[in-house]
Enzyme design. Structure first.
Site, PDB file in Angstrom:
ATOM      1  N   TYR A   1      28.257  17.933  51.398  1.00  0.00           N
ATOM      2  CA  TYR A   1      29.306  18.951  51.519  1.00  0.00           C
ATOM      3  C   TYR A   1      29.971  18.905  52.890  1.00  0.00           C
ATOM      4  CZ  TYR A   1      31.377  23.634  50.739  1.00  0.00           C
ATOM      5  OH  TYR A   1      32.218  24.700  50.573  1.00  0.00           O
TER       6      TYR A   1
ATOM      7  N   ASN B   1      19.448  18.601  52.753  1.00  0.00           N
ATOM      8  CA  ASN B   1      20.831  18.316  53.131  1.00  0.00           C
ATOM      9  C   ASN B   1      21.399  19.359  54.076  1.00  0.00           C
ATOM     10  OD1 ASN B   1      21.439  15.894  51.909  1.00  0.00           O
ATOM     11  ND2 ASN B   1      22.506  16.777  50.155  1.00  0.00           N
TER      12      ASN B   1
ATOM     13  N   SER C   1      32.892  16.484  53.081  1.00  0.00           N
ATOM     14  CA  SER C   1      34.106  16.930  52.394  1.00  0.00           C
ATOM     15  C   SER C   1      34.821  18.032  53.159  1.00  0.00           C
ATOM     16  CB  SER C   1      33.769  17.412  50.975  1.00  0.00           C
ATOM     17  OG  SER C   1      33.029  18.618  51.012  1.00  0.00           O
TER      18      SER C   1
ATOM     19  N   ASP D   1      35.855  30.423  55.432  1.00  0.00           N
ATOM     20  CA  ASP D   1      35.224  30.520  54.110  1.00  0.00           C
ATOM     21  C   ASP D   1      33.717  30.326  54.197  1.00  0.00           C
ATOM     22  OD1 ASP D   1      37.668  30.962  52.980  1.00  0.00           O
ATOM     23  OD2 ASP D   1      37.846  29.003  52.016  1.00  0.00           O
TER      24      ASP D   1
ATOM     25  N   ASP E   1      20.862  12.144  43.398  1.00  0.00           N
ATOM     26  CA  ASP E   1      20.474  12.643  44.711  1.00  0.00           C
ATOM     27  C   ASP E   1      19.843  14.029  44.631  1.00  0.00           C
ATOM     28  OD1 ASP E   1      21.364  10.327  45.847  1.00  0.00           O
ATOM     29  OD2 ASP E   1      23.197  11.169  46.698  1.00  0.00           O
TER      30      ASP E   1
END
EC number: 2.7.1.23
Length: 300
Positions: free
Chosen positions: A192, A149, A195, A179, A75
């Site tokens: 990301y 992305n 997740s 964060d 990817d």
């Protein structure tokens, strides 16, 4: 069967530092050339595998000359080439030679059979959106980038939480201690952002998702915005904060820097084999429905 435009010039792109990629690329090139298509190679790929006999072109030259680019890799390779070819509207075909393969959806074992049929006009086409971002420091833009992305603002591994002021379309949304913050396209919603407990957005959905990374307040939840939104993220506290674009380019940030993100005017055409199903991709890659009740369900 959906019949689209038949191509003439085909660019081959591979992840040049991947062991064992030279043979499948050479095999695919020969297979395509035998069917009467003109084959060119991306320059770094050509140098890495020694593709004698085929022209070696830069991405800009591919955009100007090739009708379609076939990407053999993971990817990340597809994302990088998509960003470079976005201004040229060059369609991409993805062959999975990596691990996950969310957007490189053709197995390498099937490429010699599937790719020639697609090049002859048997394919399904969809447009994928990108983000464009710029960093503003002291009122002046200092950096521009495209992201396929996501645009991710986050702290380094050894510093405290980042403090971010987020506005949308010039209107204050919130101050956030976390964060970091992910701004993702529908394509990036399975990267990301997923997740970090973000939602999955169908690639054809007109939206941008904001996903906090480990927020201090549990009430800071992901939110999906219209894709014409203009997002501004200002650094108001924290140390060693940076921003990355598709995890492939990084820039260090300073206090009061602002990252401005919006949908890019460019889209990237993805070509899929006839019968492609996004839901089948999710089911396979995320291991949904591992014990289907029937073969018919499994093939849907």
């Amino acid at each position: 069967m959906k019949i689209g435009h038949q191509f003439h010039t085909v660019a081959l792109v591979g992840r040049s530092n991947t062991p064992g990629i030279a043979e499948p690329l050479a095999s695919l090139a020969a297979c395509i050339a035998k069917r009467g298509f003109e084959v060119v190679f991306e320059a770094d790929t050509a140098q890495a595998i020694g593709s004698a006999g085929y022209p070696a072109l830069t991405p800009a030259e591919i955009g100007a000359r090739a009708d379609v680019a076939v990407v053999l890799g993971g990817d990340g390779t597809m994302l990088g080439m998509g960003r470079q070819l976005a201004p040229y509207k060059t369609p991409l075909i993805g062959i999975n030679h990596g691990r996950l393969g969310f957007i490189t959806d053709i197995p390498a074992s099937d490429m010699r059979e599937v790719v020639p049929m697609m090049l002859a006009g048997s394919y399904e086409r969809e447009e994928r959106t990108l983000l464009e971002a710029r960093i503003v420091r002291n009122g002046e833009p200092i950096y521009h980038a495209l992201a396929f992305n996501d645009v991710v603002v986050n702290r380094s591994g050894f510093s405290g939480m980042a403090e971010l002021r987020v506005s949308v379309d010039g209107r204050f949304m919130y101050n956030q201690r976390s964060d970091g913050l992910i701004v993702a396209t529908p394509t990036g919603s399975t990267a990301y952002a997923l997740s970090s407990q973000g939602p999955i957005l169908h690639p054809q959905l007109q939206g941008i998702v904001l996903v906090p990374i480990a927020p201090h307040a549990l009430s800071n939840r992901p939110i999906v915005l219209p894709d014409d939104s203009k997002i501004a993220i200002q650094i108001i506290g924290g140390r060693d904060v940076n921003v990355n674009f598709d995890m492939q380019s990084f820039t260090a940030l300073e206090l009061n820097d602002t990252i401005e993100v919006r949908r890019s005017k460019h889209t990237v055409p993805f070509l899929h084999p006839v019968g492609y199903s996004y839901y089948a991709t999710l089911r396979k890659k995320l291991h949904w429905n591992e014990h289907p009740s029937s073969e018919e369900d499994d093939d849907a």
